[in-house]
Design an enzyme around this catalytic site. Structure first.
Site, short mmCIF file in Angstrom:
data_model
loop_
_atom_site.label_atom_id
_atom_site.label_comp_id
_atom_site.label_asym_id
_atom_site.label_seq_id
_atom_site.Cartn_x
_atom_site.Cartn_y
_atom_site.Cartn_z
N ASP A 185 1.40 -8.00 -2.47
CA ASP A 185 1.49 -9.36 -3.06
C ASP A 185 1.24 -9.45 -4.57
O ASP A 185 0.56 -10.37 -5.03
CB ASP A 185 0.53 -10.31 -2.33
CG ASP A 185 0.82 -10.43 -0.84
OD1 ASP A 185 1.78 -9.81 -0.37
OD2 ASP A 185 0.07 -11.16 -0.16
N LYS A 191 6.18 -11.38 4.06
CA LYS A 191 5.26 -11.56 5.19
C LYS A 191 4.76 -13.01 5.26
O LYS A 191 4.31 -13.56 4.26
CB LYS A 191 4.08 -10.58 5.10
CG LYS A 191 3.23 -10.72 3.85
CD LYS A 191 2.17 -9.63 3.83
CE LYS A 191 1.21 -9.74 2.68
NZ LYS A 191 0.43 -10.98 2.59
N GLN A 230 -19.77 2.76 7.49
CA GLN A 230 -19.84 3.31 8.86
C GLN A 230 -18.84 4.44 9.07
O GLN A 230 -18.12 4.47 10.07
CB GLN A 230 -19.62 2.20 9.88
CG GLN A 230 -20.63 1.05 9.76
CD GLN A 230 -20.35 -0.04 10.75
OE1 GLN A 230 -20.56 0.11 11.95
NE2 GLN A 230 -19.84 -1.17 10.26
N GLU A 244 3.79 -12.46 -0.05
CA GLU A 244 3.43 -13.54 0.89
C GLU A 244 4.47 -14.62 0.67
O GLU A 244 4.51 -15.26 -0.39
CB GLU A 244 2.00 -14.05 0.62
CG GLU A 244 1.55 -15.03 1.69
CD GLU A 244 0.07 -15.42 1.57
OE1 GLU A 244 -0.66 -14.81 0.78
OE2 GLU A 244 -0.32 -16.35 2.30
N VAL A 250 -3.29 -7.48 -4.38
CA VAL A 250 -4.22 -8.62 -4.40
C VAL A 250 -4.01 -9.50 -3.14
O VAL A 250 -2.94 -9.48 -2.56
CB VAL A 250 -3.99 -9.49 -5.67
CG1 VAL A 250 -4.28 -8.67 -6.91
CG2 VAL A 250 -2.58 -10.09 -5.73
N THR A 251 -5.04 -10.28 -2.81
CA THR A 251 -6.40 -10.16 -3.28
C THR A 251 -7.16 -9.26 -2.32
O THR A 251 -6.83 -9.20 -1.13
CB THR A 251 -7.11 -11.54 -3.37
OG1 THR A 251 -7.11 -12.15 -2.07
CG2 THR A 251 -6.43 -12.45 -4.34
N CYS A 278 -5.44 -10.61 1.57
CA CYS A 278 -4.26 -9.92 2.10
C CYS A 278 -4.41 -8.40 2.12
O CYS A 278 -3.86 -7.74 3.01
CB CYS A 278 -3.03 -10.34 1.31
SG CYS A 278 -2.60 -12.07 1.64
N LYS A 329 -1.27 -13.25 6.20
CA LYS A 329 -2.05 -12.53 5.21
C LYS A 329 -1.86 -11.03 5.38
O LYS A 329 -1.81 -10.28 4.42
CB LYS A 329 -3.54 -12.91 5.31
CG LYS A 329 -3.82 -14.40 5.11
CD LYS A 329 -3.35 -14.91 3.77
CE LYS A 329 -3.67 -16.38 3.56
NZ LYS A 329 -2.96 -16.95 2.41
C1 C5J Z 1 -3.28 -12.92 -0.89
C2 C5J Z 1 -4.13 -15.15 -0.64
N1 C5J Z 1 -2.21 -12.25 -1.23
N2 C5J Z 1 -5.29 -14.89 -1.21
N3 C5J Z 1 -3.12 -14.24 -0.63
O1 C5J Z 1 -4.39 -12.39 -0.84
O2 C5J Z 1 -3.91 -16.23 -0.13
#
Ligand code: C5J
Length: 227
Positions: free
Chosen positions: A24, A129, A202, A72, A157-158, A162, A132
């Protein structure tokens, strides 16, 4: 085989069976004047990772590895956007609303495009997509399986939304995944820090983390832990 002295332990991979997944890196999230900034976020935090992402992408292309870009993105009629997603977020600017760079998170709109610096080239995979995660309601898993991909390198990101969701989806589907720490960012630095910690905790419960410099060293054969 290549090996990175990753956290929490070495990540060993075959370039031919590994994909670089770039999540994204869209104009609306990263560029000044876009959706992200309109919501009051400091987009310079996200823009700061672009040079490291560019270097990594260039090196990965040079190595001949598969590149997957995600966006996205929803259909124009929003039929692929359930109320649970549509009715959340900032009520002043929601998915499908007209934003400064076109309709928010809608396919084909200017703000929905990947930033010029990381634009896909011929032969690379681009996945739109609706969720997320990169695996939800996309053909990503089937495409990767067809190509014999077993390992994934994540950037984008972020981090805590996502990227983390996609890496968790990948883990549950059996991929060994590594997050490139300096090639991912959040509008909230503490969320990035926590997400990075969570994923490698872990004994790599979700996956590994390393820097892009470590990846490049492994690709160039300079890694002390190269096997
Ligand atoms: C992504 C969002 N790409 N934060 N989208 O992380 O809504």
């Amino acid at each position: 085989m290549k090996s990175i002295d990753a956290n929490p332990f070495a990540f060993t991979f075959d370039v031919a069976k590994t994909a670089l997944v770039i999540i994204d890196m869209q104009r609306d999230f990263i560029e000044p004047g876009g959706f992200g900034e309109t919501l009051g976020n400091d987009v310079s935090l996200l823009a700061a990772i672009v040079p490291a992402c560019q270097r990594t992408l260039a090196a990965w292309r040079q190595a001949g590895g598969l590149v997957v870009h995600t966006r996205e993105a929803h259909d124009a009629d929003l039929s692929d956007c359930p109320p649970a997603k549509l009715n959340r977020g900032n009520p002043t600017l929601r998915i499908g609303d007209a934003g400064p760079m076109g309709r928010i998170l809608v396919k084909g709109e200017p703000g929905n495009q990947i930033i010029e610096a990381l634009a896909p080239v011929a032969g690379e995979v681009v996945i739109d997509k609706p969720g997320k995660g990169a695996f939800y309601a996309t053909g990503l898993h089937e495409m990767l399986r067809q190509r014999g991909i077993t390992h994934l390198l994540f950037m984008g990101v972020t981090t805590e939304v996502c990227v983390q969701t996609s890496m968790r989806e990948a883990n549950d589907r059996g991929y060994d995944s590594l997050l490139l720490e300096d090639c991912t960012e959040s509008y909230f630095p503490q969320f990035k820090a926590s997400a990075v910690e969570m994923m490698r905790a872990q004994g790599a419960i979700v996956g590994w983390t390393a820097t892009s410099e470590q990846l490049l060293a492994a690709l160039h054969g300079n890694s002390t832990s190269q096997r």
